[in-house]
Write a protein that holds these residues in place. Structure first.
Motif, PDB file in Angstrom:
ATOM      1  N   ILE B  68      66.546  26.131  81.453  1.00  0.00           N
ATOM      2  CA  ILE B  68      67.106  25.307  80.371  1.00  0.00           C
ATOM      3  C   ILE B  68      67.594  26.217  79.242  1.00  0.00           C
ATOM      4  O   ILE B  68      66.856  27.081  78.751  1.00  0.00           O
ATOM      5  CB  ILE B  68      66.067  24.313  79.833  1.00  0.00           C
ATOM      6  N   GLN B  69      68.844  25.991  78.865  1.00  0.00           N
ATOM      7  CA  GLN B  69      69.450  26.790  77.791  1.00  0.00           C
ATOM      8  C   GLN B  69      70.010  25.851  76.727  1.00  0.00           C
ATOM      9  O   GLN B  69      70.710  24.902  77.044  1.00  0.00           O
ATOM     10  CB  GLN B  69      70.553  27.682  78.362  1.00  0.00           C
ATOM     11  N   VAL B  70      69.662  26.136  75.487  1.00  0.00           N
ATOM     12  CA  VAL B  70      70.014  25.269  74.368  1.00  0.00           C
ATOM     13  C   VAL B  70      70.803  26.071  73.347  1.00  0.00           C
ATOM     14  O   VAL B  70      70.429  27.208  73.028  1.00  0.00           O
ATOM     15  CB  VAL B  70      68.732  24.705  73.696  1.00  0.00           C
ATOM     16  N   TRP B  71      71.886  25.489  72.847  1.00  0.00           N
ATOM     17  CA  TRP B  71      72.622  26.121  71.765  1.00  0.00           C
ATOM     18  C   TRP B  71      73.444  25.085  71.013  1.00  0.00           C
ATOM     19  O   TRP B  71      73.515  23.935  71.424  1.00  0.00           O
ATOM     20  CB  TRP B  71      73.502  27.261  72.278  1.00  0.00           C
ATOM     21  N   ARG B  72      74.050  25.531  69.907  1.00  0.00           N
ATOM     22  CA  ARG B  72      74.838  24.651  69.053  1.00  0.00           C
ATOM     23  C   ARG B  72      76.217  25.266  68.835  1.00  0.00           C
ATOM     24  O   ARG B  72      76.330  26.490  68.726  1.00  0.00           O
ATOM     25  CB  ARG B  72      74.155  24.500  67.685  1.00  0.00           C
ATOM     26  N   SER B  73      77.232  24.423  68.790  1.00  0.00           N
ATOM     27  CA  SER B  73      78.542  24.905  68.355  1.00  0.00           C
ATOM     28  C   SER B  73      78.900  24.191  67.067  1.00  0.00           C
ATOM     29  O   SER B  73      78.449  23.081  66.817  1.00  0.00           O
ATOM     30  CB  SER B  73      79.610  24.653  69.421  1.00  0.00           C
ATOM     31  N   GLY B  74      79.715  24.820  66.246  1.00  0.00           N
ATOM     32  CA  GLY B  74      80.114  24.212  64.987  1.00  0.00           C
ATOM     33  C   GLY B  74      79.316  24.779  63.834  1.00  0.00           C
ATOM     34  O   GLY B  74      78.112  25.041  63.956  1.00  0.00           O
ATOM     35  N   PRO B 112      70.862  29.316  68.610  1.00  0.00           N
ATOM     36  CA  PRO B 112      72.015  30.088  69.091  1.00  0.00           C
ATOM     37  C   PRO B 112      73.315  29.307  68.875  1.00  0.00           C
ATOM     38  O   PRO B 112      73.327  28.069  68.986  1.00  0.00           O
ATOM     39  CB  PRO B 112      71.726  30.269  70.580  1.00  0.00           C
ATOM     40  N   THR B 113      74.385  30.022  68.601  1.00  0.00           N
ATOM     41  CA  THR B 113      75.683  29.374  68.412  1.00  0.00           C
ATOM     42  C   THR B 113      76.599  29.597  69.609  1.00  0.00           C
ATOM     43  O   THR B 113      77.790  29.322  69.551  1.00  0.00           O
ATOM     44  CB  THR B 113      76.353  29.861  67.125  1.00  0.00           C
ATOM     45  N   SER B 114      76.019  30.107  70.679  1.00  0.00           N
ATOM     46  CA  SER B 114      76.719  30.197  71.956  1.00  0.00           C
ATOM     47  C   SER B 114      75.657  30.190  73.051  1.00  0.00           C
ATOM     48  O   SER B 114      74.455  30.344  72.766  1.00  0.00           O
ATOM     49  CB  SER B 114      77.573  31.463  72.042  1.00  0.00           C
ATOM     50  N   ASP B 115      76.092  30.013  74.278  1.00  0.00           N
ATOM     51  CA  ASP B 115      75.164  29.990  75.410  1.00  0.00           C
ATOM     52  C   ASP B 115      74.301  31.247  75.390  1.00  0.00           C
ATOM     53  O   ASP B 115      74.830  32.365  75.441  1.00  0.00           O
ATOM     54  CB  ASP B 115      75.994  29.919  76.700  1.00  0.00           C
ATOM     55  N   PRO B 116      72.976  31.096  75.314  1.00  0.00           N
ATOM     56  CA  PRO B 116      72.120  32.289  75.230  1.00  0.00           C
ATOM     57  C   PRO B 116      72.105  33.107  76.521  1.00  0.00           C
ATOM     58  O   PRO B 116      71.634  34.248  76.520  1.00  0.00           O
ATOM     59  CB  PRO B 116      70.732  31.721  74.920  1.00  0.00           C
ATOM     60  N   GLY B 117      72.604  32.546  77.613  1.00  0.00           N
ATOM     61  CA  GLY B 117      72.710  33.312  78.853  1.00  0.00           C
ATOM     62  C   GLY B 117      71.420  33.414  79.646  1.00  0.00           C
ATOM     63  O   GLY B 117      71.399  33.997  80.725  1.00  0.00           O
ATOM     64  N   ALA B 118      70.365  32.885  79.108  1.00  0.00           N
ATOM     65  CA  ALA B 118      69.071  32.884  79.798  1.00  0.00           C
ATOM     66  C   ALA B 118      68.277  31.712  79.238  1.00  0.00           C
ATOM     67  O   ALA B 118      68.577  31.200  78.159  1.00  0.00           O
ATOM     68  CB  ALA B 118      68.322  34.196  79.569  1.00  0.00           C
ATOM     69  N   ALA B 119      67.263  31.298  79.977  1.00  0.00           N
ATOM     70  CA  ALA B 119      66.457  30.172  79.520  1.00  0.00           C
ATOM     71  C   ALA B 119      65.879  30.439  78.134  1.00  0.00           C
ATOM     72  O   ALA B 119      65.386  31.544  77.858  1.00  0.00           O
ATOM     73  CB  ALA B 119      65.325  29.912  80.514  1.00  0.00           C
ATOM     74  N   ASN B 120      65.976  29.451  77.254  1.00  0.00           N
ATOM     75  CA  ASN B 120      65.327  29.589  75.940  1.00  0.00           C
ATOM     76  C   ASN B 120      64.457  28.372  75.591  1.00  0.00           C
ATOM     77  O   ASN B 120      63.913  28.293  74.505  1.00  0.00           O
ATOM     78  CB  ASN B 120      66.353  29.886  74.834  1.00  0.00           C
ATOM     79  N   LEU B 121      64.343  27.433  76.529  1.00  0.00           N
ATOM     80  CA  LEU B 121      63.396  26.318  76.373  1.00  0.00           C
ATOM     81  C   LEU B 121      62.600  26.221  77.669  1.00  0.00           C
ATOM     82  O   LEU B 121      63.186  26.174  78.758  1.00  0.00           O
ATOM     83  CB  LEU B 121      64.129  25.005  76.095  1.00  0.00           C
ATOM     84  N   GLY B 122      61.302  26.192  77.547  1.00  0.00           N
ATOM     85  CA  GLY B 122      60.446  26.269  78.716  1.00  0.00           C
ATOM     86  C   GLY B 122      60.143  24.937  79.377  1.00  0.00           C
ATOM     87  O   GLY B 122      60.468  23.856  78.869  1.00  0.00           O
ATOM     88  N   ILE B 123      59.508  25.065  80.526  1.00  0.00           N
ATOM     89  CA  ILE B 123      58.935  23.932  81.247  1.00  0.00           C
ATOM     90  C   ILE B 123      57.488  24.316  81.537  1.00  0.00           C
ATOM     91  O   ILE B 123      57.228  25.399  82.078  1.00  0.00           O
ATOM     92  CB  ILE B 123      59.703  23.655  82.554  1.00  0.00           C
ATOM     93  N   GLY B 124      56.563  23.472  81.123  1.00  0.00           N
ATOM     94  CA  GLY B 124      55.150  23.804  81.315  1.00  0.00           C
ATOM     95  C   GLY B 124      54.731  25.045  80.558  1.00  0.00           C
ATOM     96  O   GLY B 124      53.815  25.760  80.973  1.00  0.00           O
ATOM     97  N   GLY B 125      55.405  25.297  79.437  1.00  0.00           N
ATOM     98  CA  GLY B 125      55.014  26.428  78.592  1.00  0.00           C
ATOM     99  C   GLY B 125      55.600  27.765  79.000  1.00  0.00           C
ATOM    100  O   GLY B 125      55.275  28.782  78.387  1.00  0.00           O
ATOM    101  N   SER B 126      56.485  27.761  80.000  1.00  0.00           N
ATOM    102  CA  SER B 126      57.041  29.019  80.478  1.00  0.00           C
ATOM    103  C   SER B 126      58.551  28.931  80.645  1.00  0.00           C
ATOM    104  O   SER B 126      59.071  27.917  81.152  1.00  0.00           O
ATOM    105  CB  SER B 126      56.407  29.406  81.821  1.00  0.00           C
ATOM    106  N   LEU B 127      59.247  29.994  80.281  1.00  0.00           N
ATOM    107  CA  LEU B 127      60.704  30.029  80.460  1.00  0.00           C
ATOM    108  C   LEU B 127      61.083  30.092  81.938  1.00  0.00           C
ATOM    109  O   LEU B 127      62.234  29.814  82.290  1.00  0.00           O
ATOM    110  CB  LEU B 127      61.297  31.230  79.725  1.00  0.00           C
ATOM    111  N   THR B 128      60.157  30.469  82.792  1.00  0.00           N
ATOM    112  CA  THR B 128      60.436  30.491  84.233  1.00  0.00           C
ATOM    113  C   THR B 128      59.872  29.254  84.928  1.00  0.00           C
ATOM    114  O   THR B 128      59.894  29.170  86.155  1.00  0.00           O
ATOM    115  CB  THR B 128      59.856  31.763  84.891  1.00  0.00           C
TER     116      THR B 128
END
Lengths: 51, 166
Positions: B68-74, B112-128
Motif C-alpha cells: 500500500i502506497q499513499v501520497w497527495r498531489s496538489g 509524500p507529494t508523489s508516489d513513494p515507490g514503496a509501501a508506506n502504510l502497513g498491514i498487520g503492523g508491517s510494511l511487508t
C-alpha cells in the motif's frame, strides 16, 4: 485515549447503521441494491432523470 | 473477478466506522465526508486528524493485497504542512483514538507529494504485510497543520494505491 466502546458501522452510500461489521457486509444497500461484498456496490447508480 | 476494496474512516469516541467514504475532506470537525465550507479551519489551527483504512470486503478470487502506497498531489495553502504516519522506513502502526486536532505520535512524516515507490502504510503492523482474506490495512493517520498567514482553503487529491495478486 484508546477506545474500548463498541464499534458501529455505517454504510457510506445508504447511511444505514449496523452494530457489527458482519451486518454491514451482509446488508443489501438501499442505493445500489447490492451488498458491500459485491463490486456493483461500488459503482454509483446513474441518477434518474426528473420528469 | 477482482477484489472488492473500499476506504473507511473511523470517527468518534466509540469508533464509528463509515465504510466506502466518498472523500477525505479535512476541516474543523471529526466527521467522515465533511463539508469543509461548513467546518473551515481558521489559519493558524489544525484540522481534525483522520483515521482511514483500506478495507477488502471480498478477495474476489485474488490471492493477495499488499504494497500500500499513499501520497497527495496538489499544494496546500501557504506554508501549511500535512503530517502522517505513512512512511517507507521505521514504520509503526497507529492505534485508533478519538480524533482531535493533534496528530498521533507516529505521524511525524510529511505526506509524500508523489508516489513513494514503496509501501508506506502497513498491514498487520508491517510494511511487508498482506491481506489474503477480507480485512483491513493499518490506520492511515493524517492531519493538516496551518499557520496564521496561510491562505484559507486548498484542494488536493489523496492517492491510495495497492498491489493485487491474482
Amino acid at each position: 485515549m484508546i477506545n474500548m466502546a463498541k464499534q458501529k458501522h455505517i454504510c457510506g452510500l445508504c447511511n444505514q447503521e449496523f452494530e457489527s461489521e458482519k451486518e454491514y457486509l451482509e446488508h443489501i444497500c438501499d442505493v445500489t441494491k447490492h451488498t458491500p461484498k459485491e463490486p456493483e456496490h461500488f459503482i454509483a447508480p446513474k441518477p434518474q432523470k426528473e420528469k | 473477478m477482482a477484489a472488492t476494496v473500499e476506504i473507511c474512516e473511523s470517527n468518534g469516541a466509540g469508533e464509528t466506522v463509515t465504510h466506502n467514504i466518498s472523500n477525505a475532506n479535512m476541516g474543523n470537525t471529526d466527521a467522515a465526508n465533511l463539508d469543509p465550507v461548513a467546518y473551515p479551519v481558521t489559519p493558524g489551527n489544525n484540522t481534525y486528524e483522520k483515521f482511514q483504512r483500506l478495507h477488502v470486503t471480498n478477495m474476489g478470487g485474488s490471492s493477495k493485497i499488499d504494497n500500500i502506497q499513499v501520497w497527495r498531489s496538489g499544494a496546500l495553502g501557504g506554508s501549511a504542512t500535512h503530517k502522517t504516519n505513512a512512511r517507507t522506513t521505521s514504520y509503526a502502526q497507529v492505534t485508533y483514538a478519538t480524533p482531535d486536532t493533534t496528530e498521533a505520535a507516529q505521524s511525524t512524516q510529511d505526506m509524500p507529494t508523489s508516489d513513494p515507490g514503496a509501501a508506506n502504510l502497513g498491514i498487520g503492523g508491517s510494511l511487508t504485510g498482506s491481506l489474503t482474506s477480507a480485512g483491513y490495512s493499518d490506520y492511515l493517520n493524517h492531519i493538516i497543520k496551518t499557520n496564521a498567514g496561510d491562505t484559507a482553503g486548498s484542494t488536493s487529491t489523496l492517492y491510495i494505491q495497492y498491489d493485487e495478486t491474482a
